[in-house]
Design a protein around this motif. Structure first.
Motif, PDB file in Angstrom:
ATOM      1  N   ARG A  53       0.835  -1.502  -0.362  1.00 21.26           N
ATOM      2  CA  ARG A  53      -0.079   0.009   0.416  1.00 21.26           C
ATOM      3  C   ARG A  53       0.771   1.136   0.266  1.00 21.26           C
ATOM      4  O   ARG A  53       2.312   1.185   0.324  1.00 21.26           O
ATOM      5  N   PRO A  54       0.464   2.300  -0.675  1.00 18.68           N
ATOM      6  CA  PRO A  54       1.269   3.446  -0.158  1.00 18.68           C
ATOM      7  C   PRO A  54       2.022   3.971   0.917  1.00 18.68           C
ATOM      8  O   PRO A  54       0.786   3.443   2.041  1.00 18.68           O
ATOM      9  N   ASN A  55       2.398   4.773   1.770  1.00 20.42           N
ATOM     10  CA  ASN A  55       2.740   5.103   2.741  1.00 20.42           C
ATOM     11  C   ASN A  55       2.981   3.568   3.702  1.00 20.42           C
ATOM     12  O   ASN A  55       3.756   4.253   5.166  1.00 20.42           O
ATOM     13  N   VAL A  56       3.099   2.528   2.792  1.00 21.84           N
ATOM     14  CA  VAL A  56       4.073   1.344   3.843  1.00 21.84           C
ATOM     15  C   VAL A  56       5.217   1.196   3.159  1.00 21.84           C
ATOM     16  O   VAL A  56       6.471   1.385   2.039  1.00 21.84           O
ATOM     17  N   PRO A  57       6.100   1.593   4.478  1.00 23.03           N
ATOM     18  CA  PRO A  57       7.907   1.243   3.464  1.00 23.03           C
ATOM     19  C   PRO A  57       8.062  -0.120   3.179  1.00 23.03           C
ATOM     20  O   PRO A  57       7.418  -0.963   3.396  1.00 23.03           O
ATOM     21  N   PRO A  58       9.153   0.219   2.393  1.00 21.42           N
ATOM     22  CA  PRO A  58       9.664  -1.249   1.946  1.00 21.42           C
ATOM     23  C   PRO A  58      10.052  -2.637   2.363  1.00 21.42           C
ATOM     24  O   PRO A  58      10.551  -2.172   3.801  1.00 21.42           O
ATOM     25  N   LEU A  59       9.938  -3.683   1.523  1.00 19.27           N
ATOM     26  CA  LEU A  59       9.982  -5.023   2.959  1.00 19.27           C
ATOM     27  C   LEU A  59      11.566  -4.950   3.298  1.00 19.27           C
ATOM     28  O   LEU A  59      12.155  -4.760   1.764  1.00 19.27           O
ATOM     29  N   ASN A  60      12.024  -5.174   3.755  1.00 20.15           N
ATOM     30  CA  ASN A  60      13.305  -5.281   4.123  1.00 20.15           C
ATOM     31  C   ASN A  60      14.131  -6.616   3.588  1.00 20.15           C
ATOM     32  O   ASN A  60      13.101  -7.745   3.149  1.00 20.15           O
ATOM     33  N   PRO A  61      15.062  -7.618   3.766  1.00 17.88           N
ATOM     34  CA  PRO A  61      15.429  -8.933   3.487  1.00 17.88           C
ATOM     35  C   PRO A  61      14.724  -9.876   4.318  1.00 17.88           C
ATOM     36  O   PRO A  61      14.068 -10.557   3.861  1.00 17.88           O
ATOM     37  N   LYS A  62      14.254  -9.369   4.999  1.00 16.40           N
ATOM     38  CA  LYS A  62      14.321 -10.981   6.723  1.00 16.40           C
ATOM     39  C   LYS A  62      12.226 -10.469   5.681  1.00 16.40           C
ATOM     40  O   LYS A  62      12.205 -12.277   5.328  1.00 16.40           O
ATOM     41  N   GLU A  63      12.054  -9.105   5.504  1.00 20.17           N
ATOM     42  CA  GLU A  63      10.540  -9.580   5.003  1.00 20.17           C
ATOM     43  C   GLU A  63       9.919 -10.184   3.701  1.00 20.17           C
ATOM     44  O   GLU A  63       9.473 -11.091   3.578  1.00 20.17           O
ATOM     45  N   ARG A  64      11.128 -10.088   3.153  1.00 21.64           N
ATOM     46  CA  ARG A  64      11.194 -10.235   1.536  1.00 21.64           C
ATOM     47  C   ARG A  64      11.645 -12.165   1.196  1.00 21.64           C
ATOM     48  O   ARG A  64      11.015 -12.223   0.830  1.00 21.64           O
ATOM     49  N   VAL A  82      10.601 -11.038  -5.088  1.00 22.81           N
ATOM     50  CA  VAL A  82       9.533 -10.598  -4.821  1.00 22.81           C
ATOM     51  C   VAL A  82      10.781  -9.140  -3.824  1.00 22.81           C
ATOM     52  O   VAL A  82      12.080  -9.646  -3.814  1.00 22.81           O
ATOM     53  N   MET A  83      10.266  -7.826  -4.728  1.00 24.33           N
ATOM     54  CA  MET A  83      10.790  -6.839  -4.978  1.00 24.33           C
ATOM     55  C   MET A  83      10.616  -6.186  -3.361  1.00 24.33           C
ATOM     56  O   MET A  83       9.346  -6.215  -2.801  1.00 24.33           O
ATOM     57  N   PRO A  84      11.497  -5.194  -3.282  1.00 27.04           N
ATOM     58  CA  PRO A  84      11.391  -4.438  -1.959  1.00 27.04           C
ATOM     59  C   PRO A  84       9.497  -4.248  -1.711  1.00 27.04           C
ATOM     60  O   PRO A  84       9.190  -3.482  -0.958  1.00 27.04           O
ATOM     61  N   THR A  85       9.056  -3.474  -3.297  1.00 26.17           N
ATOM     62  CA  THR A  85       7.122  -2.675  -2.807  1.00 26.17           C
ATOM     63  C   THR A  85       6.621  -3.511  -3.344  1.00 26.17           C
ATOM     64  O   THR A  85       5.351  -2.918  -3.282  1.00 26.17           O
ATOM     65  N   HIS A  86       6.709  -5.069  -4.583  1.00 27.77           N
ATOM     66  CA  HIS A  86       6.143  -5.528  -4.666  1.00 27.77           C
ATOM     67  C   HIS A  86       6.272  -7.527  -5.506  1.00 27.77           C
ATOM     68  O   HIS A  86       7.755  -7.381  -5.333  1.00 27.77           O
ATOM     69  N   VAL A  87       5.269  -7.912  -5.856  1.00 27.97           N
ATOM     70  CA  VAL A  87       6.081  -9.229  -6.262  1.00 27.97           C
ATOM     71  C   VAL A  87       5.383  -9.819  -7.114  1.00 27.97           C
ATOM     72  O   VAL A  87       3.785  -9.651  -7.976  1.00 27.97           O
ATOM     73  N   THR A 103       1.424 -13.528   5.061  1.00 28.41           N
ATOM     74  CA  THR A 103       2.657 -12.234   5.357  1.00 28.41           C
ATOM     75  C   THR A 103       1.944 -10.594   5.630  1.00 28.41           C
ATOM     76  O   THR A 103       3.072 -10.510   6.453  1.00 28.41           O
ATOM     77  N   ALA A 104       1.263 -10.080   5.620  1.00 26.95           N
ATOM     78  CA  ALA A 104       0.592  -9.124   5.715  1.00 26.95           C
ATOM     79  C   ALA A 104       1.082  -9.221   7.912  1.00 26.95           C
ATOM     80  O   ALA A 104       1.795  -8.592   8.391  1.00 26.95           O
ATOM     81  N   HIS A 105       0.102 -10.127   8.393  1.00 24.29           N
ATOM     82  CA  HIS A 105       0.484 -10.766   9.414  1.00 24.29           C
ATOM     83  C   HIS A 105       1.504 -10.863  10.163  1.00 24.29           C
ATOM     84  O   HIS A 105       1.806  -9.771  11.242  1.00 24.29           O
ATOM     85  N   ARG A 106       2.388 -11.594   8.982  1.00 19.06           N
ATOM     86  CA  ARG A 106       3.540 -11.682   9.476  1.00 19.06           C
ATOM     87  C   ARG A 106       4.660 -10.154  10.147  1.00 19.06           C
ATOM     88  O   ARG A 106       5.377 -10.093  10.728  1.00 19.06           O
ATOM     89  N   ILE A 107       4.395  -9.120   8.805  1.00 18.56           N
ATOM     90  CA  ILE A 107       5.106  -8.713   8.292  1.00 18.56           C
ATOM     91  C   ILE A 107       4.748  -7.910   9.705  1.00 18.56           C
ATOM     92  O   ILE A 107       5.687  -6.974  10.287  1.00 18.56           O
ATOM     93  N   ASN A 108       3.361  -7.214   9.986  1.00 17.89           N
ATOM     94  CA  ASN A 108       2.996  -6.149  10.955  1.00 17.89           C
ATOM     95  C   ASN A 108       3.320  -6.868  12.054  1.00 17.89           C
ATOM     96  O   ASN A 108       3.861  -5.449  13.075  1.00 17.89           O
ATOM     97  N   GLU A 109       3.617  -7.968  12.172  1.00 23.99           N
ATOM     98  CA  GLU A 109       4.188  -8.423  13.858  1.00 23.99           C
ATOM     99  C   GLU A 109       5.642  -7.698  13.983  1.00 23.99           C
ATOM    100  O   GLU A 109       6.373  -7.183  14.995  1.00 23.99           O
ATOM    101  N   SER A 112      -3.502  -3.069   6.984  1.00 28.20           N
ATOM    102  CA  SER A 112      -3.203  -3.549   5.838  1.00 28.20           C
ATOM    103  C   SER A 112      -2.397  -3.552   5.306  1.00 28.20           C
ATOM    104  O   SER A 112      -1.866  -2.042   5.484  1.00 28.20           O
ATOM    105  N   LEU A 113      -1.176  -3.858   4.853  1.00 25.52           N
ATOM    106  CA  LEU A 113      -0.097  -4.213   3.962  1.00 25.52           C
ATOM    107  C   LEU A 113      -0.036  -4.106   2.445  1.00 25.52           C
ATOM    108  O   LEU A 113       0.606  -3.512   2.055  1.00 25.52           O
ATOM    109  N   TRP A 114      -1.038  -4.903   2.145  1.00 27.65           N
ATOM    110  CA  TRP A 114      -1.101  -5.497   0.017  1.00 27.65           C
ATOM    111  C   TRP A 114      -2.165  -4.819   0.103  1.00 27.65           C
ATOM    112  O   TRP A 114      -3.455  -4.130   0.344  1.00 27.65           O
TER     113      TRP A 114
END
Length: 159
Positions: free
Chosen positions: A29-40, A62-67, A95-101, A108-110
């Protein structure tokens, strides 16, 4: 073109045809920071968790902002083909639940899939695979897709 028409081709998998392959892309989603390597890595592993259970993953990145995923829903034991939308919902929710954790946040993440296209011939399949393969290089994240740890391809697919 008004925004409401911008995504007229979204949700193409409602036309799902047994055995068809799909190119699916979704983003943060807009304004959600990019995924770090662990999240990717988490997203990559989540996509592959469904591999050969509910869908055959042919290639993904899996890119920092999209898949981007190239996959075929599989027939389940009770004779029905897995619904692509159900697989996507499960994977994105998990993945949204885990990344938000990890991030200590809620919400919402995606975004919804902003591209989901049925592959209709071999030329399109090759074009999509090349697009996925080139993504990390185009974004300056690796010298080649093989060097990018969040790229995966089914070796059988390449034969």
């Amino acid at each position: 073109m008004p925004d409401r028409h911008r995504f007229w081709w979204r949700k193409l998998p409602h036309l799902e045809v047994t055995g068809s392959t799909y190119f699916i892309t979704w983003s943060l989603r807009p304004n959600v920071p990019p995924l770090n390597p662990k999240e990717r890595k988490l997203v990559l592993e989540s996509c592959l968790f469904w591999h050969q259970r509910r869908w055959a993953v042919h290639a993904l990145v899996v890119m920092p902002t999209h898949v981007h995923v190239l996959a075929t829903p599989l027939q389940e034991t009770h004779g029905e083909t897995a619904k692509l939308e159900e697989v996507m919902h499960s994977m994105k929710s998990y993945t949204a639940h885990r990344i938000n954790e990890f991030r200590g946040r809620k919400g919402s993440l995606w975004l919804e899939e902003y591209r989901d296209e049925m592959i209709r011939d071999g030329a399109k399949m090759e074009e999509v695979y090349n697009y996925i393969w080139e993504n990390p290089v185009k974004d300056g994240l690796a010298e080649s897709a093989e060097e990018y740890p969040f790229f995966w391809v089914d070796e059988e697919f390449l034969k």
